[in-house]
Design a protein around this motif. Structure first.
Motif, PDB file in Angstrom:
ATOM      1  N   ALA A  18       0.821  -1.209   0.000  1.00 49.69           N
ATOM      2  CA  ALA A  18       0.000   0.000   0.000  1.00 49.69           C
ATOM      3  C   ALA A  18       0.856   1.262   0.000  1.00 49.69           C
ATOM      4  O   ALA A  18       0.583   2.205  -0.758  1.00 49.69           O
ATOM      5  N   LEU A  19       1.893   1.302   0.829  1.00 48.56           N
ATOM      6  CA  LEU A  19       2.712   2.514   0.868  1.00 48.56           C
ATOM      7  C   LEU A  19       3.458   2.701  -0.443  1.00 48.56           C
ATOM      8  O   LEU A  19       3.671   3.836  -0.902  1.00 48.56           O
ATOM      9  N   ALA A  20       3.858   1.591  -1.084  1.00 46.11           N
ATOM     10  CA  ALA A  20       4.558   1.701  -2.360  1.00 46.11           C
ATOM     11  C   ALA A  20       3.623   2.183  -3.456  1.00 46.11           C
ATOM     12  O   ALA A  20       4.014   2.997  -4.313  1.00 46.11           O
ATOM     13  N   ILE A  21       2.383   1.710  -3.465  1.00 45.20           N
ATOM     14  CA  ILE A  21       1.404   2.202  -4.436  1.00 45.20           C
ATOM     15  C   ILE A  21       1.167   3.688  -4.234  1.00 45.20           C
ATOM     16  O   ILE A  21       1.163   4.478  -5.189  1.00 45.20           O
ATOM     17  N   ASP A  22       0.985   4.104  -2.997  1.00 41.04           N
ATOM     18  CA  ASP A  22       0.766   5.527  -2.720  1.00 41.04           C
ATOM     19  C   ASP A  22       1.973   6.371  -3.110  1.00 41.04           C
ATOM     20  O   ASP A  22       1.833   7.496  -3.585  1.00 41.04           O
ATOM     21  N   ALA A  23       3.176   5.834  -2.900  1.00 37.55           N
ATOM     22  CA  ALA A  23       4.386   6.597  -3.205  1.00 37.55           C
ATOM     23  C   ALA A  23       4.610   6.736  -4.704  1.00 37.55           C
ATOM     24  O   ALA A  23       5.133   7.756  -5.163  1.00 37.55           O
TER      25      ALA A  23
END
Length: 281
Positions: A56-61
């Motif tokens: 999730a954090l990688a998608i958001d980043a």
């Protein structure tokens, strides 16, 4: 557990699948004795598993800020945790999920219904078959998170599958892969080397314990044909809990030193240890 009016809830497809509810109302989906997904219907933003938090954090980043819609393809379904999160953060995003176990999908969707207004379509196909049916440049994001008997299947690391991943992902899109490896990262390094052959811009995210070889665990690979936003990834990783690290550039290349791509024949990930044996002592 919610069921349709007048209908009996379907039984688990077999004794390899079970649900375990906790005191907070969350449900863990177990497949082949391994926890595959955690779902809280009243809070799809709660991501209990570390690797799902990293996805999730990688998608958001790496992608447009919410609530921008994304066309997302998932290989692997289980409890549909990440598709639920995408729907909650980017409502109306068109999502395709390839999950060959049709009985598992029916069981999960009956016991853990998807939210209203979703655009999540689950197809009973394996990853390679499913991707071959999709159009070129049709996905902003493609997530590979599929396991059999607790292992990443060999076919998800072969060149034929990875070529399809690169074909389906748009030139500006991202591919993410959840790997599970033992200390030493030998199998994972070969997977990353294989991915780099089709999507050359690569980074990996994992907890410090896993990156330092202290325990068996998950590593999330981020890959693209375009340069990755490494500064933003580092910023988000720095705020993750438990302590998490990013490997990219020269540091990642040192991790991959000597690793050979799998080529046309993949290899399944290592057998996961028994409960209590995940940490190196």
């Amino acid at each position: 557990m919610a069921t349709g009016a007048g209908k009996a809830a379907p039984p688990a497809p077999d004794d390899r699948v079970s649900l375990e509810r906790d005191e907070l109302g969350g449900v863990t989906v177990f497949v082949d004795g391994q926890p595959q997904s955690y779902v809280r219907l009243d809070d799809p933003l709660l991501l209990a598993f570390e690797y799902v938090q990293h996805l999730a954090l990688a998608i958001d980043a790496c992608c447009a800020e919410p609530p921008a819609r994304l066309a997302v393809t998932h290989v692997g379904g289980a409890g549909l945790t990440l598709p639920r999160w995408v729907q909650a953060t980017r409502p109306g995003s068109p999502q395709i999920v390839f999950e060959p176990n049709e009985a598992l999908t029916a069981f999960v969707r009956e016991r853990l219904p998807l939210p209203r207004g979703h655009r999540i379509r689950v197809r009973p196909q394996d990853g390679l078959t499913g991707l071959r049916a999709l159009g070129t440049d049709s996905a902003d994001v493609l997530v590979t998170d599929a396991y059999a008997a607790g292992r990443v299947p060999a076919e998800l690391g072969c060149a034929a599958y990875l070529r399809e991943v690169a074909r389906v992902v748009r030139p500006t899109g991202l591919a993410f892969c959840n790997l599970a490896d033992e200390p030493g990262f030998r199998w994972g390094a070969r997977m990353v080397a294989s991915i780099r052959e089709v999507l050359p811009e690569v980074a990996v995210v994992a907890t410090h314990e896993v990156l330092k070889g202290r325990r068996f665990g998950n590593v999330v690979v981020v890959a693209s044909a375009r340069p990755l936003p490494l500064d933003e990834l580092r910023r988000r990783v720095a705020g993750a809990s438990p302590p998490t690290g990013l490997r990219a550039g020269d540091v990642l290349m040192r991790m991959l030193a000597g690793a050979k791509p799998f080529g046309e024949r993949g290899e399944p990930s290592p057998v996961p240890p028994a409960a209590g044996g995940w940490r190196v002592v």
